[in-house]
Design an enzyme around this catalytic site. Structure first.
Site, PDB file in Angstrom:
ATOM      1  CE  LYS A  65      -2.228  10.773   3.502  1.00  0.00           C
ATOM      2  NZ  LYS A  65      -2.846   9.913   2.504  1.00  0.00           N
ATOM      3  CG  HIS A  93      -2.045  -0.924   1.182  1.00  0.00           C
ATOM      4  ND1 HIS A  93      -3.270  -0.644   0.632  1.00  0.00           N
ATOM      5  CD2 HIS A  93      -2.120  -2.201   1.601  1.00  0.00           C
ATOM      6  CE1 HIS A  93      -4.061  -1.692   0.748  1.00  0.00           C
ATOM      7  NE2 HIS A  93      -3.379  -2.659   1.324  1.00  0.00           N
ATOM      8  CE  LYS A 103      -6.139  14.025   0.546  1.00  0.00           C
ATOM      9  NZ  LYS A 103      -6.413  12.814  -0.187  1.00  0.00           N
ATOM     10  NE  ARG A 104      -3.843   9.865  10.452  1.00  0.00           N
ATOM     11  CZ  ARG A 104      -3.602   8.888  11.325  1.00  0.00           C
ATOM     12  NH1 ARG A 104      -4.482   7.908  11.466  1.00  0.00           N
ATOM     13  NH2 ARG A 104      -2.533   8.899  12.080  1.00  0.00           N
ATOM     14  CE  LYS A 151     -14.048   6.212   0.351  1.00  0.00           C
ATOM     15  NZ  LYS A 151     -13.174   6.140   1.532  1.00  0.00           N
ATOM     16  CB  THR A 157     -10.019   5.197  -1.318  1.00  0.00           C
ATOM     17  OG1 THR A 157      -9.567   5.475   0.010  1.00  0.00           O
ATOM     18  CG2 THR A 157      -9.334   3.949  -1.828  1.00  0.00           C
TER      19      THR A 157
HETATM   20  C1  B1H Z   1      -1.752   3.334   3.111  1.00  0.00           C
HETATM   21  C2  B1H Z   1      -0.698   2.660   4.844  1.00  0.00           C
HETATM   22  C3  B1H Z   1      -0.385   2.322   6.199  1.00  0.00           C
HETATM   23  N1  B1H Z   1      -0.551   2.924   2.728  1.00  0.00           N
HETATM   24  C4  B1H Z   1       1.171   1.455   7.815  1.00  0.00           C
HETATM   25  N2  B1H Z   1       0.099   2.503   3.825  1.00  0.00           N
HETATM   26  C5  B1H Z   1       0.245   1.677   8.809  1.00  0.00           C
HETATM   27  C6  B1H Z   1       0.858   1.770   6.511  1.00  0.00           C
HETATM   28  O1  B1H Z   1      -0.237   1.627  11.054  1.00  0.00           O
HETATM   29  N3  B1H Z   1       0.561   1.359  10.134  1.00  0.00           N
HETATM   30  O2  B1H Z   1       1.647   0.823  10.401  1.00  0.00           O
HETATM   31  C7  B1H Z   1      -0.995   2.208   8.511  1.00  0.00           C
HETATM   32  C8  B1H Z   1      -1.302   2.534   7.194  1.00  0.00           C
HETATM   33  N4  B1H Z   1      -1.856   3.184   4.417  1.00  0.00           N
HETATM   34  C9  B1H Z   1      -2.809   3.881   2.220  1.00  0.00           C
HETATM   35  O3  B1H Z   1      -3.554   2.799   1.665  1.00  0.00           O
HETATM   36  C10 B1H Z   1      -2.224   4.691   1.072  1.00  0.00           C
HETATM   37  O4  B1H Z   1      -1.473   5.778   1.578  1.00  0.00           O
HETATM   38  C11 B1H Z   1      -3.342   5.212   0.188  1.00  0.00           C
HETATM   39  O5  B1H Z   1      -2.811   5.873  -0.935  1.00  0.00           O
HETATM   40  C12 B1H Z   1      -4.206   4.051  -0.289  1.00  0.00           C
HETATM   41  O6  B1H Z   1      -5.322   4.528  -0.985  1.00  0.00           O
HETATM   42  C13 B1H Z   1      -4.666   3.229   0.896  1.00  0.00           C
HETATM   43  C14 B1H Z   1      -5.433   1.993   0.466  1.00  0.00           C
HETATM   44  O7  B1H Z   1      -4.697   1.254  -0.460  1.00  0.00           O
END
Ligand code: B1H
Length: 797
Positions: A542, A350, A536-537, A648, A644
């Site tokens: 971003k 991701h 968003k976060r 929306k 995502t």
């Molecule tokens: C996304 C994360 C993520 N990518 C580690 N990576 C985390 C990685 O708690 N952690 O350790 C938590 C989250 N999240 C997101 O995934 C992307 O930034 C977005 O671009 C993407 O749309 C989303 C779903 O694929």
């Protein structure tokens, strides 16, 4: 479920209220009403749920298990009513007995067991899997505290615990104590040779945890299919209570499922997180293998009936854990176990951010999961041996799992599975060309793309009833079950009555959001202004700060010339920052102080407003997204894997202002260049800077007076009460060379924003673009995305 009438429902509802709360309908609280309705829904689907389970067992259907450390469903009441096909019936029946469904909806707490896009995607998939009729179940953790609740105090983010779970438990779950399993951590393990030459692992001093599953119903849309999201909770096993004698010992155990780690996208390895990861993986896999064993089929062929998906690297221990179970518990030999394990496992990446690629110290593994540590060592040794002499040793050194006493979880997931996918076309390309290119040399056949999608029912029918009713009028109700029918709007883009109707729906949604802002922040928002939204976060890549810089420029322009003609704008932000992410928190403070400065400056004549909505979450998104005119998707090209919310917003008729990043590119392909506003560097331009090391933000600052003035506003006292944060930001942009290229992209961004202001004045043109976006949003349905997973990766349909 069986045919339901209003009369029957009212009878059931009142009887349930009596049974559970001993109250009459008119005395019950909203919370009691909500739980009663939830229980009824569960009762109504119970036969479907049981039938589903029996069917899968009887027909020995291949089943996919989606392992994810995060799920972010938000509220479930409306989705469940809609998917069951009783939304209207229940709304009317409740109204007949003076109960307002919207009040019940409010009474439900958001289930926020996720950080952001990754967790929300998992929940969209949980909605889509039963909807397409696929046997696909979730596997995760039942955190007692979800993502923190954000409060803004003096402009600063304050984090409060999110105790979402009522003491009676969630109304959507069913506790299954008889399906509990034991998970072992700590201690030591050695391999004792047996008479037949096999090695048997002998454990000493282990701690045993009792993993108890809670099954959450996942109802398919109008098809009688009910799947399951299994969330694991930890309990102290009575049998081993002597292992946990003090209160502190017991608390440490309870802590394992007590909270979700709030650091979206990066974190350094805390032991508790590793335990969470193993706990969920081990409990899930033990159960899955045990139910496969009941089929009495060869263990070495488990891949023919079971697929396990590793959502990001957090569940990557599924690979060695399945090896362990097959070998240690079922006596399968290594080679057979490995052959089937790699066919069972698949992995989604991701993110390309290097800080987000999980690595753990081998020491911690050895201490907490000693047997897993051994197995990983063996997988690594065999991997190195297999490739030695076949490829450059550099490639082996960089793709192996254990490097410099660290375990690389992505490497484990890739080597131990048969599929690796990215989440948008560009993202998958980047994995292949850059981030994972050496894996692509070894295993080109494993790589594939699955562009993200959204559960369109939640983001249209539920979140935007006004637009939904209009769509029914214009193209019939077919779009509610087949989202691709939205393309029929293509015929209507330029019809002025249709344009006016969409405009009216948007204005009504904006008014609803404005009412919320008035109520919560006491700020008046003019709804004839452009509602320009970035939710968003909060993360540097971003680039919320680029948005802020543009607002500062508009503010300066208006202060220079109060009579300036300008389309009024309302800038809306929603963003949580990871508690330890200093820079992100400074940006929040800046936004809030800038908002205070601008919103109370009467000389601006309401042309500019800035709003920071606290505690952005799924429910708030359902209010904000339908009210947006402009969707800000402005990450540095190459950094946002997909996004995502961009999908929306599009589905709800906002125009996207975007860089060529993530799924924005596919939105552009869907609507055409004229119906999206693209600005800034593309990924190649960004990479060219990386290659040539030629980016120099100070040179831009020195040579462009507009930019200089904007950047200096962070430190020259323009924004009150931000001395410290302003300097931090100025330094990031100038002293530390602006890692995400805000200065280079600023001019184009500001020009495209001016173009949007102009465009908005021309209602027929603007509205045609709005409708064009809605018409083409169907391709981002998560039903279609999950069908791709189910067919290409899991082979379950
Ligand atoms: C996304 C994360 C993520 N990518 C580690 N990576 C985390 C990685 O708690 N952690 O350790 C938590 C989250 N999240 C997101 O995934 C992307 O930034 C977005 O671009 C993407 O749309 C989303 C779903 O694929």
């Amino acid at each position: 479920m069986e045919q339901l009438t209003k009369e029957q429902f009212i009878k059931d509802f009142k009887a349930q209220l009596h049974t559970d709360y001993l109250v009459d309908n008119n005395e019950a609280t909203a919370e009691e009403h909500f739980r009663t309705l939830g229980k009824l829904i569960k009762r109504y689907v119970m036969s479907d749920w049981l039938r589903r389970r029996d069917e899968i067992v009887k027909e020995q259907k291949k089943t996919a298990y989606y392992f994810s450390i995060e799920f972010l469903p938000g509220k479930m009441l409306q989705t469940n009513l809609l998917n069951l096909g009783i939304y209207d019936l229940v709304t009317e029946a409740l109204a007949d007995i003076n109960v307002d469904l919207t009040v019940l909806v409010e009474a439900e707490r958001d289930m926020a067991l996720g950080n952001g896009g990754l967790g929300r995607l998992a929940s969209c998939f949980m909605d889509s899997l039963p909807t397409i009729g696929a046997p696909g179940f979730g596997n995760g953790i039942r955190y007692k505290y979800g993502l923190f609740k954000q409060r803004i105090v003096n402009g600063y983010q304050v984090e409060l615990p999110d105790a979402w779970l009522p003491s009676e438990g969630s109304v959507w779950e069913t506790k299954k104590p008889h399906s509990a399993v034991d998970v072992k951590i700590y201690g030591s393990v050695y391999l004792a040779p047996q008479e037949d030459g096999a090695l048997k692992p002998i454990y000493e001093n282990v701690k045993t945890l009792h993993a108890v599953p809670y099954d959450v119903i996942q109802i398919g849309f109008n098809n009688g299919v009910v799947n399951n999201l299994r969330l694991w909770d930890v309990e102290l096993p009575e049998k081993y209570e002597l292992d946990y004698q003090t209160l502190a010992d017991r608390r440490r155990v309870e802590d394992i499922t007590s909270f979700l780690y709030p650091d979206d996208s990066s974190r350094d390895g805390q032991a508790m997180r590793l335990i969470q990861e193993y706990f969920m993986v081990s409990a899930g896999l033990q159960t899955i293998v045990a139910s496969y064993a009941k089929m009495q089929l060869p263990m070495a062929k488990i891949h023919e009936k079971v697929a396990v998906h590793i959502n990001d690297t957090h569940p990557a221990m599924a690979v060695p854990e399945l090896m362990r179970i097959l070998m240690d518990d079922y006596g399968v030999k290594w080679d057979d176990a490995w052959a089937t394990t790699t066919q069972v496992m698949s992995y989604t990446n991701h993110t390309v951010l290097s800080e987000a690629l999980e690595k753990w110290d081998t020491g911690l593994f050895k201490e907490i999961v000693p047997r897993i540590h051994q197995i990983i060592g063996e997988i690594d040794r065999k991997f190195v041996k297999e490739w030695a002499g076949k490829v450059d040793t550099g490639i082996i050194d960089r793709t192996r799992i254990v490097q410099n006493n660290q375990i690389h979880m992505a490497n484990l997931a890739i080597i131990g599975g048969h599929s690796v996918n990215g989440v948008a076309k560009l993202h998958t390309e980047l994995l292949i060309e850059d981030v994972l290119k050496e894996f692509y040399v070894l295993f080109p056949e494993k790589f594939n793309n699955k562009t993200n999608g959204i559960a369109q029912r939640r983001w249209s029918q539920i979140a935007n009833p006004g637009m939904s009713a209009l769509l029914d009028d214009l193209i019939g109700k077919g779009w509610r079950s087949n989202i691709h029918e939205l393309s029929e709007l293509e015929e209507l883009l330029t019809r002025s009555d249709v344009q006016t109707s969409f405009y009216q729906v948007k204005q009504a949604n904006k008014q609803k959001l404005a009412d919320y802002v008035k109520k919560t922040l006491d700020i008046d928002l003019p709804i004839d202004a452009i509602f320009d939204v970035q939710v968003k976060r909060l993360h540097a890549y971003k680039r919320q700060l680029l948005n802020v810089m543009h607002i500062i420029k508009l503010y300066q322009d208006l202060k220079d010339d109060p009579g300036l003609e300008m389309t009024p704008r309302v800038f809306i932000f929603g963003a949580k920052a990871a508690p330890g992410y200093h820079f992100a928190k400074s940006v929040i403070k800046i936004i809030n102080e800038l908002a205070n400065l601008i919103n109370y400056d009467t000389s601006l004549n309401d042309k500019l407003k800035v709003v920071f909505l606290e505690n952005y979450n799924v429910s708030l998104a359902e209010l904000i997204v339908p009210a947006a005119d402009v969707s800000e998707q402005i990450s540095t090209a190459g950094k946002e894997a997909s996004g995502t919310s961009n999908m929306k917003f599009m589905m709800n008729g906002a125009l996207t202002l975007a860089t060529l990043d993530g799924a924005n590119i596919e939105i552009k392909d869907a609507v055409g260049e004229d119906n999206i506003v693209i600005f800034g560097m593309d990924k190649d331009a960004v990479y060219a800077h990386y290659d040539k090391h030629d980016y120099n933000s100070r040179a831009i600052y020195d040579s462009d007076p507009t930019i200089k003035r904007v950047v200096d506003a962070f430190i020259d006292g323009t924004i009150p009460n931000t001395h410290y944060e302003g300097h931090e930001i100025w330094d990031a942009l100038i002293s530390y060379n602006d890692e995400y290229f805000l200065l280079e992209d600023f001019t184009d961004y500001a020009e495209k924003q001016a173009y949007i202001s102009e465009l908005y004045q021309d209602k027929p043109i603007w509205q045609a673009k709005v409708i064009k976006n809605i018409a083409n949003s169907g391709r981002f349905s998560s039903d279609d995305t999950i069908e791709g997973y189910a067919k290409d990766i899991w082979g379950i349909i």
